[in-house]
Write a protein that holds these residues in place. Sequence first.
Motif, PDB file in Angstrom:
ATOM      1  N   LEU A 219       0.810  -1.213   0.000  1.00  0.00           N
ATOM      2  CA  LEU A 219       0.000   0.000   0.000  1.00  0.00           C
ATOM      3  C   LEU A 219       0.849   1.272   0.000  1.00  0.00           C
ATOM      4  N   ASP A 220       2.027   1.229   0.617  1.00  0.00           N
ATOM      5  CA  ASP A 220       2.939   2.374   0.520  1.00  0.00           C
ATOM      6  C   ASP A 220       3.253   2.679  -0.942  1.00  0.00           C
ATOM      7  N   ARG A 221       3.516   1.646  -1.720  1.00  0.00           N
ATOM      8  CA  ARG A 221       3.823   1.827  -3.149  1.00  0.00           C
ATOM      9  C   ARG A 221       2.616   2.373  -3.890  1.00  0.00           C
ATOM     10  N   GLU A 222       1.451   1.782  -3.664  1.00  0.00           N
ATOM     11  CA  GLU A 222       0.230   2.244  -4.336  1.00  0.00           C
ATOM     12  C   GLU A 222      -0.020   3.710  -4.027  1.00  0.00           C
ATOM     13  N   CYS A 223       0.105   4.068  -2.758  1.00  0.00           N
ATOM     14  CA  CYS A 223      -0.188   5.421  -2.317  1.00  0.00           C
ATOM     15  C   CYS A 223       0.837   6.419  -2.864  1.00  0.00           C
ATOM     16  N   ALA A 224       2.104   6.096  -2.771  1.00  0.00           N
ATOM     17  CA  ALA A 224       3.138   6.990  -3.308  1.00  0.00           C
ATOM     18  C   ALA A 224       2.928   7.223  -4.803  1.00  0.00           C
ATOM     19  N   ASP A 225       2.586   6.158  -5.513  1.00  0.00           N
ATOM     20  CA  ASP A 225       2.397   6.270  -6.967  1.00  0.00           C
ATOM     21  C   ASP A 225       1.197   7.144  -7.324  1.00  0.00           C
ATOM     22  N   ILE A 226       0.057   6.962  -6.644  1.00  0.00           N
ATOM     23  CA  ILE A 226      -1.124   7.759  -6.982  1.00  0.00           C
ATOM     24  C   ILE A 226      -0.922   9.212  -6.571  1.00  0.00           C
ATOM     25  N   CYS A 227      -0.245   9.448  -5.456  1.00  0.00           N
ATOM     26  CA  CYS A 227       0.024  10.831  -5.041  1.00  0.00           C
ATOM     27  C   CYS A 227       0.933  11.530  -6.054  1.00  0.00           C
ATOM     28  N   ALA A 228       1.970  10.844  -6.496  1.00  0.00           N
ATOM     29  CA  ALA A 228       2.880  11.417  -7.490  1.00  0.00           C
ATOM     30  C   ALA A 228       2.141  11.676  -8.797  1.00  0.00           C
TER      31      ALA A 228
ATOM     32  N   ALA B 217      -6.740   3.855   2.711  1.00  0.00           N
ATOM     33  CA  ALA B 217      -6.388   2.440   2.885  1.00  0.00           C
ATOM     34  C   ALA B 217      -4.962   2.296   3.395  1.00  0.00           C
ATOM     35  N   CYS B 218      -4.057   3.077   2.857  1.00  0.00           N
ATOM     36  CA  CYS B 218      -2.659   3.027   3.296  1.00  0.00           C
ATOM     37  C   CYS B 218      -2.549   3.504   4.746  1.00  0.00           C
ATOM     38  N   GLY B 219      -3.232   4.579   5.069  1.00  0.00           N
ATOM     39  CA  GLY B 219      -3.230   5.080   6.441  1.00  0.00           C
ATOM     40  C   GLY B 219      -3.765   4.056   7.422  1.00  0.00           C
ATOM     41  N   ASP B 220      -4.851   3.380   7.041  1.00  0.00           N
ATOM     42  CA  ASP B 220      -5.440   2.356   7.912  1.00  0.00           C
ATOM     43  C   ASP B 220      -4.465   1.212   8.163  1.00  0.00           C
ATOM     44  N   GLU B 221      -3.751   0.802   7.112  1.00  0.00           N
ATOM     45  CA  GLU B 221      -2.783  -0.287   7.251  1.00  0.00           C
ATOM     46  C   GLU B 221      -1.589   0.158   8.092  1.00  0.00           C
ATOM     47  N   CYS B 222      -1.060   1.317   7.806  1.00  0.00           N
ATOM     48  CA  CYS B 222       0.107   1.808   8.554  1.00  0.00           C
ATOM     49  C   CYS B 222      -0.222   1.995  10.032  1.00  0.00           C
ATOM     50  N   LYS B 223      -1.431   2.430  10.314  1.00  0.00           N
ATOM     51  CA  LYS B 223      -1.852   2.679  11.701  1.00  0.00           C
ATOM     52  C   LYS B 223      -1.795   1.392  12.537  1.00  0.00           C
ATOM     53  N   LYS B 224      -1.876   0.236  11.898  1.00  0.00           N
ATOM     54  CA  LYS B 224      -1.844  -1.061  12.603  1.00  0.00           C
ATOM     55  C   LYS B 224      -0.464  -1.376  13.172  1.00  0.00           C
ATOM     56  N   HIS B 225       0.562  -0.717  12.665  1.00  0.00           N
ATOM     57  CA  HIS B 225       1.945  -1.031  13.052  1.00  0.00           C
ATOM     58  C   HIS B 225       2.493   0.054  13.970  1.00  0.00           C
ATOM     59  N   SER B 226       3.231  -0.361  14.978  1.00  0.00           N
ATOM     60  CA  SER B 226       3.711   0.583  15.993  1.00  0.00           C
ATOM     61  C   SER B 226       4.987   1.335  15.593  1.00  0.00           C
ATOM     62  N   HIS B 227       5.582   0.965  14.487  1.00  0.00           N
ATOM     63  CA  HIS B 227       6.812   1.626  14.052  1.00  0.00           C
ATOM     64  C   HIS B 227       6.565   3.115  13.825  1.00  0.00           C
ATOM     65  N   ASP B 228       7.533   3.918  14.210  1.00  0.00           N
ATOM     66  CA  ASP B 228       7.417   5.365  14.048  1.00  0.00           C
ATOM     67  C   ASP B 228       7.179   5.744  12.586  1.00  0.00           C
ATOM     68  N   HIS B 229       7.889   5.101  11.669  1.00  0.00           N
ATOM     69  CA  HIS B 229       7.728   5.426  10.250  1.00  0.00           C
ATOM     70  C   HIS B 229       6.318   5.107   9.764  1.00  0.00           C
ATOM     71  N   CYS B 230       5.710   4.070  10.297  1.00  0.00           N
ATOM     72  CA  CYS B 230       4.332   3.728   9.915  1.00  0.00           C
ATOM     73  C   CYS B 230       3.342   4.749  10.470  1.00  0.00           C
TER      74      CYS B 230
END
Length: 108
Positions: free
Chosen positions: A42-51, A77-90
Motif C-alpha cells: 500500500l505504501d507503493r500504491e499510495c506513493a504512486d497515486i500521489c505522485a 487504505a494506506c493510512g489504515d494499514e500503517c496505523k496497525k503497526h507501531s513503528h514510528d515510520h508507519c
Amino acid sequence: MAHEKHQQLLQTLHECMTECNHCYDACLKEDDIKMMAECIRLDRECADICAYLEQAISRGTPFVSELASVCATICEACGDECKKHSHDHCQKCADACYRCADASRSIA
C-alpha cells in the motif's frame, strides 16, 4: 491555472508520497518483513497515486475530481494499514496519508 488553485493539495500530495516512500523503505528493513507485506504494497500504491495526481494537476488535467477521489481512497487504505503497526515510520506515514485523503476528498 489549476496548479495555482491547488497549491496546498500539491504540497500535501508531495509530503504523502515522501512519507510513503520512506515507510516503504523502512518496512523492507524490518525483521518480520512478511508481517509488513501489506504495508509495503500500500505504501507503493499510495506513493504512486500521489505522485501521479501531483503531476496531473500540474499539467492541468480535466480529471482532477476523479483522480482525487481514487487518491483519497488509496491514501485512506494506506493510512489504515500503517496505523496497525507501531513503528514510528508507519505512524508518520498514516498521519500523512490521512491528511492527504482529506485534502483529496475536498476536491473530489
